[in-house]
Design an enzyme around this catalytic site. Structure first.
Site, PDB file in Angstrom:
ATOM      1  N   LYS A 259      16.905  68.119  68.986  1.00  0.00           N
ATOM      2  CA  LYS A 259      16.560  68.575  67.932  1.00  0.00           C
ATOM      3  C   LYS A 259      17.278  68.323  66.714  1.00  0.00           C
ATOM      4  CE  LYS A 259      15.392  72.767  65.705  1.00  0.00           C
ATOM      5  NZ  LYS A 259      15.963  74.326  65.304  1.00  0.00           N
TER       6      LYS A 259
ATOM      7  N   PHE B 181     -15.419  54.973  64.009  1.00  0.00           N
ATOM      8  CA  PHE B 181     -15.718  55.968  62.752  1.00  0.00           C
ATOM      9  C   PHE B 181     -15.027  55.634  61.829  1.00  0.00           C
ATOM     10  CE2 PHE B 181     -18.005  59.798  64.225  1.00  0.00           C
ATOM     11  CZ  PHE B 181     -18.338  59.479  65.485  1.00  0.00           C
TER      12      PHE B 181
ATOM     13  N   LYS C 126     -14.587  47.515  58.121  1.00  0.00           N
ATOM     14  CA  LYS C 126     -13.940  47.929  59.538  1.00  0.00           C
ATOM     15  C   LYS C 126     -14.616  47.446  60.639  1.00  0.00           C
ATOM     16  CE  LYS C 126     -11.724  51.904  57.440  1.00  0.00           C
ATOM     17  NZ  LYS C 126     -11.750  53.166  57.177  1.00  0.00           N
TER      18      LYS C 126
ATOM     19  N   ASP D 277      -1.937  56.440  62.254  1.00  0.00           N
ATOM     20  CA  ASP D 277      -1.733  54.731  61.889  1.00  0.00           C
ATOM     21  C   ASP D 277      -0.311  54.464  62.073  1.00  0.00           C
ATOM     22  OD1 ASP D 277      -4.272  54.025  61.626  1.00  0.00           O
ATOM     23  OD2 ASP D 277      -4.451  54.939  59.875  1.00  0.00           O
TER      24      ASP D 277
ATOM     25  N   ASN E 233      -2.532  65.166  62.336  1.00  0.00           N
ATOM     26  CA  ASN E 233      -3.579  65.282  61.299  1.00  0.00           C
ATOM     27  C   ASN E 233      -4.520  66.428  61.536  1.00  0.00           C
ATOM     28  OD1 ASN E 233      -5.831  64.358  62.814  1.00  0.00           O
ATOM     29  ND2 ASN E 233      -4.582  62.520  62.789  1.00  0.00           N
TER      30      ASN E 233
HETATM   31  N1  CTP Z   1      -8.437  53.731  65.305  1.00  0.00           N
HETATM   32  C1  CTP Z   1      -8.004  53.234  66.244  1.00  0.00           C
HETATM   33  N2  CTP Z   1      -6.626  53.273  66.515  1.00  0.00           N
HETATM   34  C2  CTP Z   1      -5.598  53.389  65.514  1.00  0.00           C
HETATM   35  C3  CTP Z   1      -6.312  53.803  64.321  1.00  0.00           C
HETATM   36  C4  CTP Z   1      -7.662  53.994  64.180  1.00  0.00           C
HETATM   37  O1  CTP Z   1      -8.542  53.222  67.530  1.00  0.00           O
HETATM   38  N3  CTP Z   1      -4.369  53.179  65.563  1.00  0.00           N
HETATM   39  C5  CTP Z   1      -9.992  53.866  65.507  1.00  0.00           C
HETATM   40  C6  CTP Z   1     -10.305  55.225  64.931  1.00  0.00           C
HETATM   41  O2  CTP Z   1     -10.730  56.169  66.049  1.00  0.00           O
HETATM   42  C7  CTP Z   1     -11.743  55.072  64.307  1.00  0.00           C
HETATM   43  C8  CTP Z   1     -11.362  53.926  63.547  1.00  0.00           C
HETATM   44  O3  CTP Z   1     -10.488  53.070  64.194  1.00  0.00           O
HETATM   45  O4  CTP Z   1     -12.748  54.924  65.038  1.00  0.00           O
HETATM   46  C9  CTP Z   1     -11.002  54.277  62.252  1.00  0.00           C
HETATM   47  O5  CTP Z   1     -10.534  53.040  61.357  1.00  0.00           O
HETATM   48  P1  CTP Z   1      -9.290  52.916  60.561  1.00  0.00           P
HETATM   49  O6  CTP Z   1      -9.169  51.449  60.210  1.00  0.00           O
HETATM   50  O7  CTP Z   1      -8.052  53.633  61.098  1.00  0.00           O
HETATM   51  O8  CTP Z   1      -9.835  53.920  59.421  1.00  0.00           O
HETATM   52  P2  CTP Z   1      -8.986  54.533  58.471  1.00  0.00           P
HETATM   53  O9  CTP Z   1      -7.531  55.218  59.086  1.00  0.00           O
HETATM   54  O10 CTP Z   1      -9.760  55.433  57.804  1.00  0.00           O
HETATM   55  O11 CTP Z   1      -8.333  53.164  57.551  1.00  0.00           O
HETATM   56  P3  CTP Z   1      -7.942  53.000  56.357  1.00  0.00           P
HETATM   57  O12 CTP Z   1      -6.692  53.852  56.138  1.00  0.00           O
HETATM   58  O13 CTP Z   1      -7.662  51.664  56.358  1.00  0.00           O
HETATM   59  O14 CTP Z   1      -9.255  53.329  55.619  1.00  0.00           O
END
Ligand code: CTP
Length: 404
Positions: A290, A324, A338, A280, A211
């Site tokens: 490859k 965050f 969250k 995620d 990302n």
């Molecule tokens: N986070 C984490 N491990 C993951 C995903 C996220 O520790 N695998 C943490 C991030 O560092 C951040 C927070 O979780 O502090 C973000 O929450 P998240 O639910 O992942 O937010 P989004 O990705 O924005 O989720 P959504 O798609 O549900 O809005």
């Protein structure tokens, strides 16, 4: 000169002496009191008068040229300094210092010094790689001297490589951070772990999913937390940013590596701040070779990664947990959801649809949501200022919990 911090600059002979003149100028402009000692060979490159004019002090070049009869100059200078910086440090001066030799004003003063000494080497790349020079650097490191590593680039001898004196601006920044981290501050004695940056999830040895996170917010948090007196560990995904001063930095690639590094250290932490943009999902079956292109579309099966923050929330005992949340709508509601789901104490939301907030920007527009449901909206500020506000909030909560 009042409360000015005192820097003794040792200048030894190399073409980079001209940069030491720029360093003297920048340090005095930044409000430091600077005195300069030059070796005889340094004087061959730039006249002491240049340093005298820039530092507004006499320049010391000769052990036996006592400018003031009431003191012994090399002892007096050694005692005067809060910090001693050798820039540029030649292979010769490094060798002398490593062996306790004192045959001129600079090396004699260094032997008498009790202040921390930072060494910024500058030399030809092959000299820097010479086993004797490496050995001397190692010895000095073990003796407690610290090094400002030479950067890579075009060297005066025509080679391109490591050996170039670090830029004066960078040295000034390091010195400024050093003096800000003075063992006091609202996070003194606290252990704080911060995560930053993106994670990268491989598809095959050359391709990955990732990302746009740059790590700026997390790196700013790490540097500020160190300034506030915390013992900081930064676990970061790939980022082009330099290690923040004062933090132990662990660089990782994948969400799984980040999880392992964080979990290994969790028990000892007082606070964990998760600003990383953790993937995620990751490819379920990364290839060891490859992938070859085929006719037609491609689909890659993805599987969920572990939610690091949620795992921490389930395991937490005394630790303060800060997450965050990047949102585009219903910001407070989604952020609080969250916070509850992951058992956090604070969550920092930013509305990524607003200009100046989120990835890559130097500024951020965030709201701090507390577990009691209250929140504090911050104005658009630099990520450094945002970091400070978040950390002050965390420090206040850590103090409150202690009192409970
Ligand atoms: N986070 C984490 N491990 C993951 C995903 C996220 O520790 N695998 C943490 C991030 O560092 C951040 C927070 O979780 O502090 C973000 O929450 P998240 O639910 O992942 O937010 P989004 O990705 O924005 O989720 P959504 O798609 O549900 O809005």
């Amino acid at each position: 000169m009042g409360d000015k911090k005192k820097i003794l600059l040792g200048v030894s002979g190399g073409i980079a002496v001209y940069k030491a003149a720029a360093l003297t100028s920048k340090l005095t402009q930044a409000g430091y009191d600077v005195k300069v000692i030059m070796t005889a060979s340094a004087c061959e490159f730039v006249a002491p008068l240049t340093f005298q004019a820039l530092s507004r002090h006499d320049v010391y070049t000769d052990t036996f040229d006592e400018k003031e009869s009431s003191v012994i100059a090399h002892i007096d200078l050694a005692d005067w300094a809060d910090l001693i910086v050798l820039a540029p440090a030649t292979a010769n001066v490094i060798g002398k210092l490593a062996n306790g030799l004192a045959d001129d004003m600079l090396t004699t003063t260094l032997l008498a010094a009790t202040a921390p000494v930072w060494i910024a080497p500058a030399m030809n790349v092959h000299m820097y790689d010479h086993p004797a020079v490496k050995r001397n650097i190692q010895t000095l490191y073990e003796d407690g001297f610290r090094f400002i590593e030479p950067s890579e680039g075009y060297l005066a001898c025509g080679y391109v490589g490591r050996g170039r004196l670090e830029e004066p601006e960078k040295i000034v920044r390091l010195i400024q951070s050093y003096f800000r981290i003075d063992g006091r501050g609202p996070l003194k004695g606290k252990k704080v772990l911060i995560t930053a940056g993106p994670t990268v999830e491989p598809i095959d040895p050359v391709r990955y999913f990732s990302n746009r996170s740059t790590g700026k917010m997390g790196f700013a948090l790490a540097e500020k937390a160190a300034e506030m007196g915390a013992d900081v560990t930064l676990v970061t995904g790939p980022s082009h940013l330099e290690d923040p001063y004062g933090a132990a930095v662990i660089r990782v690639q994948t969400a799984e590596e980040m999880l392992n590094e964080v979990m290994e250290r969790f028990d000892q932490q007082d606070a964990v701040i998760k600003s990383a943009a953790v993937a995620d999902y990751r490819p379920a079956h990364p290839m060891s070779h490859k992938m070859k292109k085929q006719e037609g579309p491609l689909s890659v099966e993805m599987e969920r990664t572990a939610d690091i923050l949620k795992t921490l929330g389930e395991k937490k005992q005394h630790q303060l947990l800060v997450g965050f949340a990047a949102e585009t709508d219903n910001v407070h509601e989604y952020a609080m959801h969250k916070l509850v789901k992951k058992n956090l104490d604070l969550i920092i939301s930013n509305n990524v649809t607003i200009e100046g907030a989120g990835f890559a920007a130097d500024t951020n527009l965030v709201t701090i949501h507390r577990k009691d449901g209250t929140s504090k909206e911050l104005p658009l500020m630099s990520k450094n200022k945002v970091a400070e506000s978040i950390l002050l909030e965390a420090a206040a909560m850590l103090r409150l919990e202690k009192e409970e």
